[in-house]
Design a protein around this motif. Structure first.
Motif, mmCIF file in Angstrom:
data_model
loop_
_atom_site.group_PDB
_atom_site.id
_atom_site.type_symbol
_atom_site.label_atom_id
_atom_site.label_comp_id
_atom_site.label_asym_id
_atom_site.label_seq_id
_atom_site.Cartn_x
_atom_site.Cartn_y
_atom_site.Cartn_z
ATOM 1 N N VAL A 142 57.592 20.190 -29.447
ATOM 2 C CA VAL A 142 58.139 20.664 -28.495
ATOM 3 C C VAL A 142 58.318 21.696 -27.992
ATOM 4 O O VAL A 142 58.662 23.049 -27.900
ATOM 5 C CB VAL A 142 59.660 20.601 -28.941
ATOM 6 N N THR A 143 57.439 21.821 -26.535
ATOM 7 C CA THR A 143 57.240 23.133 -26.242
ATOM 8 C C THR A 143 58.058 22.827 -24.110
ATOM 9 O O THR A 143 58.620 21.569 -24.092
ATOM 10 C CB THR A 143 55.934 23.310 -24.974
ATOM 11 N N SER A 144 58.284 24.017 -23.907
ATOM 12 C CA SER A 144 59.032 23.594 -22.488
ATOM 13 C C SER A 144 57.927 24.615 -20.882
ATOM 14 O O SER A 144 58.710 24.499 -19.838
ATOM 15 C CB SER A 144 60.140 24.272 -21.598
ATOM 16 N N GLY A 145 56.670 24.426 -21.665
ATOM 17 C CA GLY A 145 55.540 25.283 -20.575
ATOM 18 C C GLY A 145 54.902 23.762 -19.925
ATOM 19 O O GLY A 145 54.230 24.373 -19.146
ATOM 20 N N GLY A 146 55.465 22.773 -19.776
ATOM 21 C CA GLY A 146 55.648 21.780 -18.821
ATOM 22 C C GLY A 146 54.258 21.213 -18.677
ATOM 23 O O GLY A 146 52.936 20.321 -17.348
ATOM 24 N N LEU A 147 53.272 20.742 -19.913
ATOM 25 C CA LEU A 147 52.103 20.094 -20.149
ATOM 26 C C LEU A 147 52.798 18.888 -19.964
ATOM 27 O O LEU A 147 53.418 18.150 -20.323
ATOM 28 C CB LEU A 147 52.185 20.313 -21.980
ATOM 29 N N TYR A 148 51.078 18.609 -19.404
ATOM 30 C CA TYR A 148 51.272 16.603 -19.425
ATOM 31 C C TYR A 148 49.275 16.670 -18.993
ATOM 32 O O TYR A 148 48.780 17.023 -19.114
ATOM 33 C CB TYR A 148 51.703 16.799 -17.889
ATOM 34 N N LEU A 149 49.451 15.067 -19.025
ATOM 35 C CA LEU A 149 48.044 14.627 -19.520
ATOM 36 C C LEU A 149 47.718 14.293 -18.015
ATOM 37 O O LEU A 149 47.494 13.544 -17.582
ATOM 38 C CB LEU A 149 48.301 13.480 -20.140
ATOM 39 N N LYS A 150 47.018 15.205 -18.211
ATOM 40 C CA LYS A 150 46.045 15.214 -15.941
ATOM 41 C C LYS A 150 45.206 13.895 -15.491
ATOM 42 O O LYS A 150 46.111 12.822 -14.470
ATOM 43 C CB LYS A 150 44.813 16.221 -16.290
ATOM 44 N N ASP A 151 44.916 13.362 -16.701
ATOM 45 C CA ASP A 151 44.516 11.859 -16.348
ATOM 46 C C ASP A 151 45.220 10.313 -15.976
ATOM 47 O O ASP A 151 45.233 9.518 -15.760
ATOM 48 C CB ASP A 151 43.260 11.299 -17.077
ATOM 49 N N SER A 152 46.731 10.563 -16.732
ATOM 50 C CA SER A 152 47.305 9.691 -17.450
ATOM 51 C C SER A 152 48.730 9.678 -17.062
ATOM 52 O O SER A 152 49.482 8.622 -17.050
ATOM 53 C CB SER A 152 47.024 8.653 -18.439
ATOM 54 N N GLN A 153 49.587 11.047 -17.060
ATOM 55 C CA GLN A 153 50.991 10.948 -16.870
ATOM 56 C C GLN A 153 50.802 12.038 -14.942
ATOM 57 O O GLN A 153 49.971 12.901 -14.389
ATOM 58 C CB GLN A 153 51.375 12.459 -17.618
ATOM 59 N N ALA A 154 52.005 11.968 -14.775
ATOM 60 C CA ALA A 154 52.507 12.133 -13.872
ATOM 61 C C ALA A 154 52.937 13.973 -13.875
ATOM 62 O O ALA A 154 53.390 13.874 -14.861
ATOM 63 C CB ALA A 154 53.819 11.787 -13.246
ATOM 64 N N PRO A 155 52.484 14.626 -13.069
ATOM 65 C CA PRO A 155 52.906 16.041 -13.178
ATOM 66 C C PRO A 155 54.652 16.166 -13.379
ATOM 67 O O PRO A 155 55.073 15.012 -12.644
ATOM 68 C CB PRO A 155 52.457 16.867 -12.366
#
Lengths: 65, 175
Positions: free
Chosen positions: B60-73
């Protein structure tokens, strides 16, 4: 894990490693696979050896940008 | 003693009301200095049992990662931050990640995501038999001030997912 002693003292994690790296790089310098691996291993060791709630182990590894 | 979320909520609502204009104007640091941080009185504790080589681990990170192609930032402009989380599959690769977090320098993480999310190291340790199993799904949060929603909705949802996936160990990497 954590890198800010004052904040960690307020949050009181049950068990934690404190690193001397700055915000945005809790595992040190980019590309240092051995260092990253070492810290994960330190975490696994801490899990098995820390028996007092609130124990924080400071890791000595240093690196600055 | 458990966290008194109702007490926090009144302090938080007051903080938002008093700081919103200043926060929106960009004077974030001064507003954050006045944040009514919850100070825990107790230390939660579960004794460790078992061996990592026989257990399942998740990140679990709190770095703000998301999947660019399939998830909303994540929302990076609200004074509340964004208490939601993104599910990151074990199969995700470096080029899949976006970073949505306005309060740290992304330069190092963009060079090597393992400095905030060491999934590649965990997979190597799994292959060596040091870790029993790396979970199929990992999690990222971002910048959060709204602890009321975080504790009331998002963390219970996360815990249900972790239990369903039979995760034994969580490595928490705040950023």
């Amino acid at each position: 894990m954590g890198n800010e002693p004052e904040r960690m003292a307020k949050i009181k994690p049950p068990r934690a490693l404190r690193v001397k790296f700055g915000r945005g790089s809790m595992f040190g310098e980019p590309g240092n696979v051995e260092r990253q691996r070492r810290i994960v291993m330190d975490a696994l060791e801490a899990l098995q050896t820390m028996v007092v709630p609130g124990t924080v182990r400071e890791l000595s590894y240093q690196w600055r940008r | 003693m458990p966290i008194d979320i109702e007490y926090f909520k009144s302090a938080y609502d007051k903080w938002v009301e008093e700081g919103l204009a200043e926060f929106t104007a960009g004077n974030v640091l001064d507003v954050v200095k006045r944040y009514p941080l919850i100070v825990s009185e107790d230390i939660p504790w579960t004794p460790y049992a078992g061996k990592p080589s026989e257990q399942t681990i998740a990140l679990v990170t709190s770095g703000g990662l998301y999947l660019k192609d399939s998830q909303a930032p994540f929302n990076t402009t609200s004074i509340h931050g964004d208490p939601s989380f993104r599910e990151i599959p074990k199969t995700a690769r470096r080029e899949d990640f976006g970073l949505a977090h306005a309060h740290y320098d992304h330069t190092l993480a963009e060079q090597d995501i393992n400095v905030i999310f060491p999934l590649e190291r965990l997979i190597e340790l799994e292959q060596e038999g040091i870790i029993g199993r790396v979970a199929e799904t990992h999690y990222s949060f971002s910048y959060v001030n709204d602890v009321v929603t975080l504790l009331g909705e998002c963390i219970p949802q996360l815990l249900r997912k972790l239990k369903a996936a039979e995760v034994d160990l969580l490595l928490l990497v705040p950023v």
